[in-house]
Scaffold this motif. Sequence first.
Motif, PDB file in Angstrom:
ATOM      1  N   LEU A 234       3.894   9.361   7.583  1.00 22.55           N
ATOM      2  CA  LEU A 234       2.782   8.697   8.175  1.00 22.55           C
ATOM      3  C   LEU A 234       3.412   7.667   9.159  1.00 22.55           C
ATOM      4  CD1 LEU A 234      -0.684   8.753   6.247  1.00 22.55           C
ATOM      5  CD2 LEU A 234      -0.144   9.918   8.467  1.00 22.55           C
ATOM      6  N   ILE A 235       4.023   6.885   8.413  1.00 23.36           N
ATOM      7  CA  ILE A 235       4.796   5.761   8.848  1.00 23.36           C
ATOM      8  C   ILE A 235       5.787   6.125   9.946  1.00 23.36           C
ATOM      9  CG2 ILE A 235       6.077   3.653   8.445  1.00 23.36           C
ATOM     10  CD1 ILE A 235       4.718   3.662   5.940  1.00 23.36           C
ATOM     11  N   GLU A 236       6.359   7.171   9.863  1.00 20.69           N
ATOM     12  CA  GLU A 236       7.460   7.436  10.632  1.00 20.69           C
ATOM     13  C   GLU A 236       6.619   8.006  11.868  1.00 20.69           C
ATOM     14  OE1 GLU A 236      11.059  11.044  11.002  1.00 20.69           O
ATOM     15  OE2 GLU A 236       9.648  11.022   9.128  1.00 20.69           O
ATOM     16  N   GLN A 237       5.575   8.693  11.681  1.00 20.44           N
ATOM     17  CA  GLN A 237       4.949   9.265  12.780  1.00 20.44           C
ATOM     18  C   GLN A 237       4.374   8.127  13.705  1.00 20.44           C
ATOM     19  OE1 GLN A 237       1.813  11.794  10.918  1.00 20.44           O
ATOM     20  NE2 GLN A 237       3.413  13.719  10.708  1.00 20.44           N
ATOM     21  N   GLU A 238       4.084   7.071  13.136  1.00 22.89           N
ATOM     22  CA  GLU A 238       3.353   6.041  13.763  1.00 22.89           C
ATOM     23  C   GLU A 238       4.456   5.191  14.523  1.00 22.89           C
ATOM     24  OE1 GLU A 238       0.833   3.086  15.450  1.00 22.89           O
ATOM     25  OE2 GLU A 238       0.629   5.092  14.684  1.00 22.89           O
ATOM     26  N   ARG A 239       5.843   5.135  13.886  1.00 21.97           N
ATOM     27  CA  ARG A 239       6.877   4.471  14.733  1.00 21.97           C
ATOM     28  C   ARG A 239       7.287   5.394  15.953  1.00 21.97           C
ATOM     29  NH1 ARG A 239      11.530   5.170  12.812  1.00 21.97           N
ATOM     30  NH2 ARG A 239      11.228   6.169  10.738  1.00 21.97           N
ATOM     31  N   GLU A 240       7.094   6.764  15.670  1.00 22.34           N
ATOM     32  CA  GLU A 240       7.695   7.529  16.926  1.00 22.34           C
ATOM     33  C   GLU A 240       6.454   7.429  17.981  1.00 22.34           C
ATOM     34  OE1 GLU A 240       9.955   9.499  17.757  1.00 22.34           O
ATOM     35  OE2 GLU A 240      10.699   8.756  15.699  1.00 22.34           O
ATOM     36  N   ARG A 241       5.131   7.260  17.616  1.00 24.12           N
ATOM     37  CA  ARG A 241       4.063   7.342  18.579  1.00 24.12           C
ATOM     38  C   ARG A 241       4.025   5.814  19.401  1.00 24.12           C
ATOM     39  NH1 ARG A 241      -0.542   4.736  19.831  1.00 24.12           N
ATOM     40  NH2 ARG A 241      -0.312   3.287  17.798  1.00 24.12           N
ATOM     41  N   ARG A 242       4.577   4.762  18.613  1.00 26.55           N
ATOM     42  CA  ARG A 242       4.879   3.279  19.298  1.00 26.55           C
ATOM     43  C   ARG A 242       6.093   3.216  20.157  1.00 26.55           C
ATOM     44  NH1 ARG A 242       3.383  -1.077  14.582  1.00 26.55           N
ATOM     45  NH2 ARG A 242       1.666  -0.401  13.910  1.00 26.55           N
ATOM     46  N   ARG A 243       6.896   4.235  19.859  1.00 24.60           N
ATOM     47  CA  ARG A 243       8.208   3.810  20.743  1.00 24.60           C
ATOM     48  C   ARG A 243       8.044   4.181  22.087  1.00 24.60           C
ATOM     49  NH1 ARG A 243      13.486   6.331  17.963  1.00 24.60           N
ATOM     50  NH2 ARG A 243      11.917   5.952  16.374  1.00 24.60           N
ATOM     51  N   PRO A 244       8.643   3.197  22.899  1.00 17.35           N
ATOM     52  CA  PRO A 244       8.040   3.430  24.262  1.00 17.35           C
ATOM     53  C   PRO A 244       8.873   4.952  25.137  1.00 17.35           C
ATOM     54  CG  PRO A 244      10.109   1.805  23.912  1.00 17.35           C
ATOM     55  CD  PRO A 244       9.372   2.278  22.598  1.00 17.35           C
TER      56      PRO A 244
ATOM     57  N   SER B 245       9.340   5.451  -3.879  1.00 15.78           N
ATOM     58  CA  SER B 245       8.217   5.592  -4.898  1.00 15.78           C
ATOM     59  C   SER B 245       7.773   6.973  -4.999  1.00 15.78           C
ATOM     60  CB  SER B 245       7.263   4.804  -4.538  1.00 15.78           C
ATOM     61  OG  SER B 245       7.378   3.209  -4.693  1.00 15.78           O
ATOM     62  N   GLY B 246       8.296   7.816  -4.142  1.00 17.30           N
ATOM     63  CA  GLY B 246       7.944   9.293  -4.314  1.00 17.30           C
ATOM     64  C   GLY B 246       6.644   9.771  -3.546  1.00 17.30           C
ATOM     65  N   ASN B 247       6.277   8.442  -2.566  1.00 18.20           N
ATOM     66  CA  ASN B 247       4.967   9.029  -1.533  1.00 18.20           C
ATOM     67  C   ASN B 247       5.543   9.405  -0.315  1.00 18.20           C
ATOM     68  OD1 ASN B 247       3.433   7.752  -3.765  1.00 18.20           O
ATOM     69  ND2 ASN B 247       3.972   5.669  -3.161  1.00 18.20           N
ATOM     70  N   THR B 248       6.121  10.706  -0.199  1.00 20.00           N
ATOM     71  CA  THR B 248       6.702  11.161   0.898  1.00 20.00           C
ATOM     72  C   THR B 248       5.925  11.353   2.044  1.00 20.00           C
ATOM     73  OG1 THR B 248       6.362  13.475  -0.163  1.00 20.00           O
ATOM     74  CG2 THR B 248       8.510  12.268  -0.273  1.00 20.00           C
ATOM     75  N   ASP B 249       4.439  11.646   1.626  1.00 17.53           N
ATOM     76  CA  ASP B 249       3.138  11.877   2.559  1.00 17.53           C
ATOM     77  C   ASP B 249       3.086  10.490   3.398  1.00 17.53           C
ATOM     78  OD1 ASP B 249       2.460  10.648   0.358  1.00 17.53           O
ATOM     79  OD2 ASP B 249       0.493  11.556   0.386  1.00 17.53           O
TER      80      ASP B 249
ATOM     81  N   ALA C 248       0.953  -1.113  -0.045  1.00 16.82           N
ATOM     82  CA  ALA C 248      -0.018   0.052  -0.097  1.00 16.82           C
ATOM     83  C   ALA C 248       0.942   1.385  -0.134  1.00 16.82           C
ATOM     84  CB  ALA C 248      -0.905  -0.165   1.248  1.00 16.82           C
ATOM     85  N   ALA C 249       2.069   1.263   0.950  1.00 21.40           N
ATOM     86  CA  ALA C 249       3.011   2.429   0.837  1.00 21.40           C
ATOM     87  C   ALA C 249       3.589   2.731  -0.328  1.00 21.40           C
ATOM     88  CB  ALA C 249       3.936   2.134   1.956  1.00 21.40           C
ATOM     89  N   ARG C 250       3.891   1.629  -1.237  1.00 24.51           N
ATOM     90  CA  ARG C 250       4.925   1.773  -2.310  1.00 24.51           C
ATOM     91  C   ARG C 250       3.749   2.116  -3.538  1.00 24.51           C
ATOM     92  NH1 ARG C 250       6.117  -3.129  -6.515  1.00 24.51           N
ATOM     93  NH2 ARG C 250       4.129  -2.694  -6.864  1.00 24.51           N
ATOM     94  N   ASN C 251       2.492   1.727  -3.523  1.00 30.33           N
ATOM     95  CA  ASN C 251       1.400   1.900  -4.540  1.00 30.33           C
ATOM     96  C   ASN C 251       0.688   3.467  -4.303  1.00 30.33           C
ATOM     97  OD1 ASN C 251       2.470  -0.257  -5.731  1.00 30.33           O
ATOM     98  ND2 ASN C 251       0.621  -1.378  -5.326  1.00 30.33           N
ATOM     99  N   GLY C 252       1.119   3.996  -3.164  1.00 31.43           N
ATOM    100  CA  GLY C 252       0.490   5.418  -2.915  1.00 31.43           C
ATOM    101  C   GLY C 252      -1.039   5.324  -2.358  1.00 31.43           C
TER     102      GLY C 252
END
Length: 219
Positions: free
Chosen positions: A203-213, A195-199, A159-163
């Motif tokens: 989102l994934i980076e933000q979720e990683r930060e949210r999950r970080r203890p 794939s150029g899907n920076t948005d 899903a991330a690769r295909n936008g």
Amino acid sequence: MILRRFLLALVLACMTTVVLADSYEASISSARLGDTRQLVSLLNRGIDPNTIDEQGNSLLLLAAREGHLRTVQAILQYRPNVLHRNLAGDSALMLATLGGHRDVVDELLDAGAELNHDGWTPLIYAAFQGHLDLVEKFIERGADVHALAPNESNALMFAARNGHIQVVRRLLQTDIDLYHQNDRGFTAETWALSSGNTDIARLIEQERERRRPIRLEIN
């Protein structure tokens, strides 16, 4: 007399072979084209509902792939193997998902089609194509979000690769692995970036930060 009987039996056998061959071709064609009336007639005359073509596609797979709802419903009345997969590993549910044939998907799920198995899965196909409603449906029905395609990619990564940002948002609500790498070394985030899907990558980076203890500092 004996020779005459032998020749008669041989002629009848040849005629039967021709009829069976014609019925086989007609059943394959009917399923593919959605000719429900002809297919039902053939099934009533004894054609096996699990008949397959040269690629291993059953009558059910052929009808599901093309989105022929009435034909799928008719075939299901003859109790075919809904778990059958063709030579490429695709089931009727997977092909219906790939084509976005939602009514057919519902019919197959109600008939006991399988969501979780090795290789590509309906959830991965739905994520790959960006079918958000099907992704939601499969998750609600217990699809394994950790399942991997043969290239070791999960649904989020495709899903991330295909936008498909809405699908990504939904998958991020599960406990799907954000750090998993496929056989090319991509994670969902890095594949999105490539794939150029920076948005989506953000989102994934933000979720990683949210999950970080959270680390509490003790003074």
